[in-house]
Motif scaffolding. Structure first.
Motif, PDB file in Angstrom:
ATOM      1  N   VAL A 269     -14.189  18.555   9.194  1.00 55.00           N
ATOM      2  CA  VAL A 269     -14.208  17.157   9.205  1.00 55.00           C
ATOM      3  C   VAL A 269     -14.355  16.606   7.878  1.00 55.00           C
ATOM      4  O   VAL A 269     -15.175  16.957   7.055  1.00 55.00           O
ATOM      5  N   HIS A 270     -13.285  15.553   7.581  1.00 58.03           N
ATOM      6  CA  HIS A 270     -12.901  15.400   6.042  1.00 58.03           C
ATOM      7  C   HIS A 270     -13.643  14.030   5.911  1.00 58.03           C
ATOM      8  O   HIS A 270     -13.802  13.568   4.646  1.00 58.03           O
ATOM      9  N   GLY A 271     -14.580  13.238   6.733  1.00 59.82           N
ATOM     10  CA  GLY A 271     -14.942  11.952   6.557  1.00 59.82           C
ATOM     11  C   GLY A 271     -14.057  11.100   7.040  1.00 59.82           C
ATOM     12  O   GLY A 271     -13.067  11.345   7.495  1.00 59.82           O
ATOM     13  N   ALA A 272     -14.528   9.828   6.743  1.00 56.82           N
ATOM     14  CA  ALA A 272     -13.735   8.766   7.015  1.00 56.82           C
ATOM     15  C   ALA A 272     -12.640   8.254   6.034  1.00 56.82           C
ATOM     16  O   ALA A 272     -12.855   8.303   4.850  1.00 56.82           O
ATOM     17  N   HIS A 273     -11.393   8.120   6.400  1.00 61.09           N
ATOM     18  CA  HIS A 273     -10.235   7.678   5.410  1.00 61.09           C
ATOM     19  C   HIS A 273      -9.414   6.756   6.249  1.00 61.09           C
ATOM     20  O   HIS A 273      -9.597   6.191   7.329  1.00 61.09           O
ATOM     21  N   VAL A 274      -8.667   5.963   5.348  1.00 59.93           N
ATOM     22  CA  VAL A 274      -7.886   4.826   5.523  1.00 59.93           C
ATOM     23  C   VAL A 274      -6.973   5.310   6.705  1.00 59.93           C
ATOM     24  O   VAL A 274      -6.346   6.353   6.428  1.00 59.93           O
ATOM     25  N   PHE A 275      -6.638   4.251   7.625  1.00 61.71           N
ATOM     26  CA  PHE A 275      -5.905   4.926   9.006  1.00 61.71           C
ATOM     27  C   PHE A 275      -4.379   4.246   8.433  1.00 61.71           C
ATOM     28  O   PHE A 275      -4.277   3.252   8.293  1.00 61.71           O
ATOM     29  N   PRO A 276      -3.750   5.309   8.383  1.00 61.22           N
ATOM     30  CA  PRO A 276      -2.116   4.647   7.955  1.00 61.22           C
ATOM     31  C   PRO A 276      -1.433   4.060   8.943  1.00 61.22           C
ATOM     32  O   PRO A 276      -0.694   3.101   8.577  1.00 61.22           O
ATOM     33  N   ASP A 277      -1.895   4.009  10.116  1.00 62.10           N
ATOM     34  CA  ASP A 277      -1.007   3.294  11.142  1.00 62.10           C
ATOM     35  C   ASP A 277      -1.315   1.942  11.176  1.00 62.10           C
ATOM     36  O   ASP A 277      -0.444   0.956  11.568  1.00 62.10           O
ATOM     37  N   THR A 278      -2.362   1.309  10.684  1.00 60.53           N
ATOM     38  CA  THR A 278      -2.578   0.166  10.572  1.00 60.53           C
ATOM     39  C   THR A 278      -2.365  -0.380   8.860  1.00 60.53           C
ATOM     40  O   THR A 278      -1.837  -1.539   8.514  1.00 60.53           O
ATOM     41  N   ASN A 279      -2.637   0.394   8.174  1.00 57.27           N
ATOM     42  CA  ASN A 279      -2.669   0.209   6.452  1.00 57.27           C
ATOM     43  C   ASN A 279      -0.843  -0.144   6.375  1.00 57.27           C
ATOM     44  O   ASN A 279      -0.956  -0.964   5.117  1.00 57.27           O
ATOM     45  N   ALA A 280      -0.294   0.547   6.876  1.00 59.19           N
ATOM     46  CA  ALA A 280       1.393   0.323   6.665  1.00 59.19           C
ATOM     47  C   ALA A 280       1.850  -0.810   7.185  1.00 59.19           C
ATOM     48  O   ALA A 280       2.963  -1.286   6.603  1.00 59.19           O
ATOM     49  N   HIS A 281       0.909  -1.674   7.755  1.00 59.19           N
ATOM     50  CA  HIS A 281       1.609  -2.845   8.435  1.00 59.19           C
ATOM     51  C   HIS A 281       0.767  -4.137   8.120  1.00 59.19           C
ATOM     52  O   HIS A 281       0.985  -5.191   8.792  1.00 59.19           O
TER      53      HIS A 281
ATOM     54  N   THR B 182       6.525   2.462  17.303  1.00 58.26           N
ATOM     55  CA  THR B 182       7.596   1.949  16.693  1.00 58.26           C
ATOM     56  C   THR B 182       7.227   1.756  15.203  1.00 58.26           C
ATOM     57  O   THR B 182       8.473   1.385  14.310  1.00 58.26           O
ATOM     58  N   GLY B 183       6.050   1.751  14.673  1.00 60.80           N
ATOM     59  CA  GLY B 183       5.674   1.556  13.399  1.00 60.80           C
ATOM     60  C   GLY B 183       5.163   3.092  12.920  1.00 60.80           C
ATOM     61  O   GLY B 183       5.766   4.204  13.279  1.00 60.80           O
ATOM     62  N   HIS B 184       4.501   3.031  11.704  1.00 63.88           N
ATOM     63  CA  HIS B 184       4.279   4.061  10.855  1.00 63.88           C
ATOM     64  C   HIS B 184       2.940   5.128  11.530  1.00 63.88           C
ATOM     65  O   HIS B 184       2.244   4.319  12.190  1.00 63.88           O
TER      66      HIS B 184
ATOM     67  N   THR C 235       0.842  -1.124   0.162  1.00 58.71           N
ATOM     68  CA  THR C 235       0.266   0.127   0.027  1.00 58.71           C
ATOM     69  C   THR C 235       0.693   1.362  -0.014  1.00 58.71           C
ATOM     70  O   THR C 235       2.257   1.177   0.199  1.00 58.71           O
ATOM     71  N   LEU C 236       0.155   2.452  -0.273  1.00 57.69           N
ATOM     72  CA  LEU C 236       1.028   3.620  -0.312  1.00 57.69           C
ATOM     73  C   LEU C 236       1.523   3.657   1.100  1.00 57.69           C
ATOM     74  O   LEU C 236       2.820   4.363   1.199  1.00 57.69           O
ATOM     75  N   ASP C 237       0.849   3.515   2.259  1.00 56.39           N
ATOM     76  CA  ASP C 237       1.421   3.772   3.601  1.00 56.39           C
ATOM     77  C   ASP C 237       2.514   2.809   3.784  1.00 56.39           C
ATOM     78  O   ASP C 237       3.396   3.222   4.430  1.00 56.39           O
ATOM     79  N   ALA C 238       2.447   1.704   3.291  1.00 60.03           N
ATOM     80  CA  ALA C 238       3.454   0.537   3.587  1.00 60.03           C
ATOM     81  C   ALA C 238       4.822   1.224   2.690  1.00 60.03           C
ATOM     82  O   ALA C 238       6.055   1.131   3.198  1.00 60.03           O
ATOM     83  N   SER C 239       4.585   1.986   1.642  1.00 59.52           N
ATOM     84  CA  SER C 239       5.786   2.242   0.882  1.00 59.52           C
ATOM     85  C   SER C 239       6.331   3.549   1.738  1.00 59.52           C
ATOM     86  O   SER C 239       7.411   3.838   1.879  1.00 59.52           O
ATOM     87  N   ARG C 240       5.500   4.192   2.422  1.00 54.83           N
ATOM     88  CA  ARG C 240       6.195   5.355   3.121  1.00 54.83           C
ATOM     89  C   ARG C 240       6.853   4.944   4.238  1.00 54.83           C
ATOM     90  O   ARG C 240       8.090   5.403   4.561  1.00 54.83           O
ATOM     91  N   HIS C 241       6.411   3.838   4.963  1.00 52.47           N
ATOM     92  CA  HIS C 241       6.788   3.120   6.023  1.00 52.47           C
ATOM     93  C   HIS C 241       8.526   2.631   5.720  1.00 52.47           C
ATOM     94  O   HIS C 241       9.188   2.748   6.562  1.00 52.47           O
ATOM     95  N   ARG C 242       8.282   2.065   4.428  1.00 56.70           N
ATOM     96  CA  ARG C 242       9.600   1.402   4.079  1.00 56.70           C
ATOM     97  C   ARG C 242      10.750   2.412   3.952  1.00 56.70           C
ATOM     98  O   ARG C 242      11.982   2.260   4.466  1.00 56.70           O
ATOM     99  N   ARG C 243      10.304   3.608   3.490  1.00 57.94           N
ATOM    100  CA  ARG C 243      11.294   4.749   3.721  1.00 57.94           C
ATOM    101  C   ARG C 243      11.840   5.014   4.757  1.00 57.94           C
ATOM    102  O   ARG C 243      12.970   5.722   5.178  1.00 57.94           O
ATOM    103  N   GLU C 244      10.848   4.993   5.903  1.00 58.09           N
ATOM    104  CA  GLU C 244      11.183   5.299   7.178  1.00 58.09           C
ATOM    105  C   GLU C 244      12.283   4.496   7.805  1.00 58.09           C
ATOM    106  O   GLU C 244      12.939   4.594   8.709  1.00 58.09           O
ATOM    107  N   LEU C 245      12.174   3.342   7.206  1.00 60.34           N
ATOM    108  CA  LEU C 245      13.153   2.145   7.734  1.00 60.34           C
ATOM    109  C   LEU C 245      14.599   2.155   7.182  1.00 60.34           C
ATOM    110  O   LEU C 245      15.565   1.661   7.611  1.00 60.34           O
ATOM    111  N   ILE C 246      14.742   3.245   6.267  1.00 59.13           N
ATOM    112  CA  ILE C 246      16.287   3.669   5.728  1.00 59.13           C
ATOM    113  C   ILE C 246      17.062   4.045   7.194  1.00 59.13           C
ATOM    114  O   ILE C 246      16.570   5.121   7.974  1.00 59.13           O
TER     115      ILE C 246
END
Length: 218
Positions: free
Chosen positions: A165-177, A146-148, A47-58
């Motif tokens: 209030v933007h409505g409901a959106h995908v939660f990055p903290d779970t979607n990244a993992h 310790t995660g995203h 996912t997009l969130d996983a790709s962001r987290h992968r860069r955070e692991l550098i």
């Protein structure tokens, strides 16, 4: 993660000097880096969130040394190996392994423009109503995952006011993992700059988009 990628409010990194008439890409390889990232993402192995987290692991020293698109390529290489799109040997040599099956890319040249036009929306319908409304005063939680996460360090345990209030959106903290989208309400929150940085900064404000799990009622 409390890593070097979360730079808001950090000192010692030099002045911010915007480049006049800055081009979209400074070098041709940067355009290729973006294209490769989008093309590989079409396999839907992450996912997009996983790709962001992968860069955070550098590692921090490497992250600070790298340019913007060097981070993208480094993260992409790791994702492709992690998800089995390529092997480490294939990545090192630039050649497919002997006997490896030939795969048909899911994104063709003809499909690029429609895919870019569609984008990757994160708005979802959920049954629960938002806990907060415009005008509510909130306090962000003091979390140190310790995660995203999309809650920056400088805005933790700080008081602000909901302005949208933007409505409901995908939660990055779970979607990244790989824990699912778990959509929840997303709010625009206004923080007085003094609340974030202290009295010396003068009168101004910072607006952040923050998910409901980051917030408590003040």
């Amino acid at each position: 993660m409390n890593g070097v990628h979360d730079m808001g409010g950090m000192h010692g990194l030099g002045p911010i000097t915007p480049e006049t008439d800055e081009p979209v890409f400074h070098e041709r390889w940067e355009a290729s880096a973006l294209a490769l990232t989008l093309a590989a993402g079409a396999w839907r192995r992450w996912t997009l969130d996983a790709s962001r987290h992968r860069r955070e692991l550098i590692p921090g020293p490497e992250y600070l040394r790298m340019s913007y698109y060097e981070k993208w390529i480094t993260g992409l290489e790791a994702l492709m190996v992690d998800t089995g799109l390529v092997t480490e040997a294939e990545m090192a040599t630039g050649r497919p392994a002997v006997g490896a099956p030939r795969a048909t890319p899911p994104l063709t040249a003809a499909g690029v423009a429609p895919a870019m036009a569609r984008g990757g929306g994160t708005l979802r319908a959920i049954a629960t109503r938002p806990r907060f409304a415009v005008g509510d005063t909130i306090r962000t939680r003091n979390i140190n995952p310790t995660g995203h996460t999309r809650l920056p360090r400088y805005a933790r345990d700080r008081q602000g006011v909901v302005t949208r209030v933007h409505g409901a959106h995908v939660f990055p903290d779970t979607n990244a993992h790989g824990l699912g989208e778990q959509p929840q309400p997303l709010y625009q929150v206004c923080f007085e700059a003094r609340e974030l940085w202290g009295e010396a900064v003068g009168r101004s404000a910072v607006y952040l988009d923050l998910w409901e799990d980051y917030l408590d009622r003040a």
